[in-house]
Design a protein around this motif. Structure first.
Motif, PDB file in Angstrom:
ATOM      1  N   GLY A 372       0.818  -1.225   0.022  1.00 57.07           N
ATOM      2  CA  GLY A 372      -0.031   0.039  -0.133  1.00 57.07           C
ATOM      3  C   GLY A 372       0.776   1.139  -0.262  1.00 57.07           C
ATOM      4  O   GLY A 372       0.459   2.222  -0.750  1.00 57.07           O
ATOM      5  N   LEU A 373       1.950   1.038   0.681  1.00 62.73           N
ATOM      6  CA  LEU A 373       2.694   2.387   0.718  1.00 62.73           C
ATOM      7  C   LEU A 373       3.505   2.543  -0.592  1.00 62.73           C
ATOM      8  O   LEU A 373       3.644   3.781  -0.974  1.00 62.73           O
ATOM      9  N   ILE A 401      -6.145   1.262  -1.231  1.00 61.63           N
ATOM     10  CA  ILE A 401      -4.877   1.520  -0.390  1.00 61.63           C
ATOM     11  C   ILE A 401      -5.057   2.400   0.679  1.00 61.63           C
ATOM     12  O   ILE A 401      -4.201   2.027   1.696  1.00 61.63           O
ATOM     13  N   MET A 402      -6.262   2.975   1.043  1.00 58.08           N
ATOM     14  CA  MET A 402      -6.528   3.566   2.290  1.00 58.08           C
ATOM     15  C   MET A 402      -6.978   2.500   3.294  1.00 58.08           C
ATOM     16  O   MET A 402      -6.470   2.699   4.258  1.00 58.08           O
ATOM     17  N   THR A 403      -7.898   1.759   2.759  1.00 57.81           N
ATOM     18  CA  THR A 403      -8.521   0.884   3.856  1.00 57.81           C
ATOM     19  C   THR A 403      -7.561  -0.269   4.183  1.00 57.81           C
ATOM     20  O   THR A 403      -7.742  -0.739   5.296  1.00 57.81           O
ATOM     21  N   VAL A 404      -7.176  -1.007   3.155  1.00 55.15           N
ATOM     22  CA  VAL A 404      -6.490  -2.258   3.411  1.00 55.15           C
ATOM     23  C   VAL A 404      -5.322  -2.130   4.468  1.00 55.15           C
ATOM     24  O   VAL A 404      -5.337  -3.019   5.269  1.00 55.15           O
ATOM     25  N   PRO A 429       0.221   4.865   4.053  1.00 57.47           N
ATOM     26  CA  PRO A 429      -0.226   5.065   2.837  1.00 57.47           C
ATOM     27  C   PRO A 429      -1.523   5.948   2.398  1.00 57.47           C
ATOM     28  O   PRO A 429      -1.322   6.611   1.416  1.00 57.47           O
ATOM     29  N   TYR A 430      -2.508   5.913   3.393  1.00 52.41           N
ATOM     30  CA  TYR A 430      -3.413   7.147   3.301  1.00 52.41           C
ATOM     31  C   TYR A 430      -2.612   8.539   3.103  1.00 52.41           C
ATOM     32  O   TYR A 430      -3.180   9.439   2.560  1.00 52.41           O
ATOM     33  N   TYR A 431      -1.978   8.642   4.248  1.00 52.54           N
ATOM     34  CA  TYR A 431      -1.175   9.900   4.402  1.00 52.54           C
ATOM     35  C   TYR A 431      -0.382  10.452   3.329  1.00 52.54           C
ATOM     36  O   TYR A 431      -0.489  11.497   2.847  1.00 52.54           O
ATOM     37  N   MET A 432       0.394   9.440   2.637  1.00 51.29           N
ATOM     38  CA  MET A 432       0.869   9.623   1.235  1.00 51.29           C
ATOM     39  C   MET A 432       0.096  10.390   0.250  1.00 51.29           C
ATOM     40  O   MET A 432       0.312  11.066  -0.549  1.00 51.29           O
ATOM     41  N   LEU A 433      -1.261   9.480  -0.026  1.00 49.62           N
ATOM     42  CA  LEU A 433      -2.093   9.944  -0.876  1.00 49.62           C
ATOM     43  C   LEU A 433      -2.720  11.251  -0.809  1.00 49.62           C
ATOM     44  O   LEU A 433      -3.139  11.804  -1.754  1.00 49.62           O
ATOM     45  N   VAL A 434      -2.904  12.057   0.528  1.00 50.96           N
ATOM     46  CA  VAL A 434      -3.447  13.037   0.493  1.00 50.96           C
ATOM     47  C   VAL A 434      -2.419  14.174   0.810  1.00 50.96           C
ATOM     48  O   VAL A 434      -2.487  15.209   1.640  1.00 50.96           O
ATOM     49  N   SER A 435      -1.199  13.902   0.577  1.00 56.81           N
ATOM     50  CA  SER A 435      -0.137  14.726   0.858  1.00 56.81           C
ATOM     51  C   SER A 435       0.405  15.503  -0.425  1.00 56.81           C
ATOM     52  O   SER A 435       0.376  14.821  -1.708  1.00 56.81           O
TER      53      SER A 435
END
Length: 628
Positions: A372-373, A401-404, A429-435
């Motif tokens: 995911g990362l 990618i956020m939830t798993v 992984p979620y933090y990377m998506l929203v940065s």
């Protein structure tokens, strides 16, 4: 409107707008006269021949009017009389209801009549220039006087709230002391009924005074609160005496600690207005491991170096520019690669996967989080480089990618290092998506400091020189024990609170809606969806808080601390900040300045309740296990 299209800007080029008017009664080439928003109401009223709104506090911008001198003096006199009516109403209402009346300087009925008489004389003699000058000065005087009477009870209320909060803070200190002492809280015997009668009389007099002054109901609470808190503290006199005796026995160090904490809280308050304050705060925290005897004696040089290095690096982030909508691929890539290297180091360290050969962590769950990362960074770069269009249906993979990775957290064991590692890598992984900028790099050093803080506090609790001692402890092994009160518990509470605030301001945010960029969620949404966007943004902002709460729960688990007492100390610190923000509330300036002063006060006032909620989330993340 800010440079990137968000609301809430407070700079001159955002709050100052051109005022354009044309038509009958307006000069074609007037001299520039800056006006306030409230000045528009009397201006429009005069132009259309209507009366000025009765509660308007605006001054007529006469430089824009194209009228003869007689009409000009008439409209100025109308504006002056309208403001005088507002002033007189507030003046007489305060004079009739106030228990102690202090008039506005130079604002008696006689002086008001004399000034109107002077204006009438100037109007009869058609001295336009002098009439315009004196009428405008008179209107400013009336507006200031109306504001004086409008805020007549401001300082008594502030003093009452300050006294009440001081008693409340004193009560919390006694509550903490009561838990750590063997002296029970003694209720006053009935023979002291005279003092109780005095308190009852004070209650009655206060209520009658509020009633006579025609105060709203909220004022009753403001003035009764300090009396109530005094009556509560009076029942804990033995604890109060013991606290004062204990404090005076070691007066020098205790005063030094008190000054340090008050200075630290003042710096945090300053940081709400200027993020540089948190840089100063981290520099002070970096010296803590060298100046504190407890921390210094229980850490080795490598741990001291790592502590200081993390603090120095974190102090740099709060000096960087605030949030920017432009994607910084260099900063983002460095943070992305750094997280991959951190994961590799954790994964290769067998001590994270074995605990004396007794427990084995499911490595597959960590590999899923690694996947995911990797996918999160690749997806963001594809979107930002327009390789993948923003309307692509492939965005649905962002939700996977956020939830798993987060769903993999319960697969890890309950041992503290293992569960923390799984929690961190589950949310990254979620933090990377929203940065879009340096946020991932900040979160890495932020997490590194949290880990070294956990290690240092654990060694202080367990009096051990070995850093592997933490591997023996589980989150479930938790039970409060009675301990003597020492300065270390205040240090832990202060660091907990400081890291929470740093987690917000360190990523380029400011304490305003202005710092939240809708483009953060570009990897999830194609169409505008305000509620979903708000939920995703709040989730991003809460991730550093969740990390801090998880680590703080681990510290409490190792030290077997009483969580409620710790939060009482945090509440003491936050209430001291509330008292500072109370005096910073303003009703003048831009909407940003007014709104920020109120929002800062409310944010800190509900701070502990938010922390309790986040601590509950941390408890869930560190204790949940799948049944299989």
């Amino acid at each position: 409107m800010s440079e990137w299209g968000s609301h809430g800007g407070g700079s001159p080029h955002e709050t100052e707008v051109p005022f354009i008017a044309w038509g009958a009664g307006i000069k074609q080439n007037p001299v520039r006269q800056d006006i306030k928003q409230i000045d528009v109401a009397p201006f429009l009223s005069i132009l259309i021949g209507n009366i000025i709104p009765i509660n308007s506090l605006g001054m007529l911008p006469v430089e824009y009017l194209d009228v003869d001198n007689e009409t000009l003096m008439d409209v100025l006199m109308t504006n002056t009389r309208q403001l005088a009516e507002i002033f007189q109403v507030k003046h007489h209402r305060t004079e009739q209801n106030a228990l102690i009346y202090i008039p506005y300087e130079g604002a008696t009925d006689i002086t008001i009549r004399e000034r109107f008489h002077r204006l009438e004389q100037l109007q009869r003699t058609k001295n336009v220039r002098r009439f315009k000058l004196e009428s405008q000065e008179f209107m400013k005087f009336l507006i200031e006087g109306a504001d004086y009477y409008h805020n007549y009870y401001q300082y008594p209320i502030l003093i009452s709230i300050t006294i009440g909060f001081s008693f409340w803070i004193c009560y919390l200190i006694l509550l903490v002391l009561e838990f750590h002492s063997d002296i029970p809280s003694k209720i006053l015997p009935r023979r002291k009924h005279k003092k109780n009668m005095i308190l009852l009389v004070v209650y009655i007099v206060t209520v009658l005074t509020c009633y006579k002054s025609r105060f709203p109901l909220t004022y009753y609470f403001h003035f009764l609160f300090p009396i109530f808190m005094f009556s509560v503290i009076r029942q804990k006199l033995d604890l109060l005496r013991m606290f004062l005796a204990t404090f005076s026995n070691n007066l020098g160090p205790n005063l030094l600690n008190l000054v340090f904490y008050l200075a630290g809280l003042k710096i945090i308050v300053y940081g709400f207005h200027n993020r540089l304050g948190f840089s100063i705060l981290m520099l002070l925290i970096s010296t803590w491991i060298l100046s504190s005897k407890t921390l210094r004696e229980n850490t080795n040089p490598a741990e001291k170096t790592f502590w200081v290095s993390c603090c120095l690096i974190l102090s740099i982030f709060t000096m960087l520019p605030v949030m920017n909508t432009k994607f910084n691929i260099v900063a983002y890539t460095i943070g992305y690669v750094a997280w991959l290297l951190a994961f590799t180091q954790v994964y290769r360290n067998n001590k994270y996967f074995y605990n004396k050969g007794k427990v084995r962590v499911n490595k597959k769950s960590l590999l899923v989080q690694l996947t995911g990362l990797i996918a999160s960074g690749v997806l963001v770069i594809l979107l930002e480089k327009d390789i993948m269009p923003y309307y692509s249906p492939q965005k649905k993979w962002s939700w996977v990618i956020m939830t798993v990775p987060i769903a993999m957290v319960p697969f890890s064991t309950e041992f503290i290092p293992l569960r923390l590692a799984s929690t961190f890598f589950g949310f990254v992984p979620y933090y990377m998506l929203v940065s879009k900028n340096y946020e991932p790099l900040f979160l890495l050093f932020y997490s590194a400091f949290l880990c070294v803080w956990l290690l240092v506090e654990s060694k202080c609790f367990l009096k051990s020189k070995s850093y592997t001692i933490i591997y023996h402890h589980k989150f479930q092994e938790y039970g409060d024990v009675m301990k003597n009160l020492d300065a270390n518990v205040f240090r832990r509470a202060f660091l907990f609170m400081a890291m929470i605030f740093l987690g917000f301001f360190g990523t380029g945010n400011v304490a305003s809606v202005n710092s939240f960029d809708p483009m953060w969620v570009r990897a999830f949404l194609t169409l505008f969806s305000p509620f979903t966007m708000a939920a995703l943004i709040v989730f991003k902002l809460s991730i550093p808080f969740i990390f801090t709460c998880c680590v703080f729960k681990a510290i409490n688990a190792v030290g077997r601390e009483n969580v409620l007492i710790i939060f009482c100390i945090v509440l003491i610190f936050s209430d001291v900040m509330v008292m500072q923000f109370l005096y910073l509330i303003t009703n003048v300036g831009s909407w940003l300045e007014i709104g920020s002063s109120l929002s800062h006060f409310v944010m800190v006032e509900v701070f502990v309740m938010i922390l309790l909620l986040l601590y509950g989330v941390a408890h869930f993340l560190t204790s949940i296990k799948y049944p299989w």
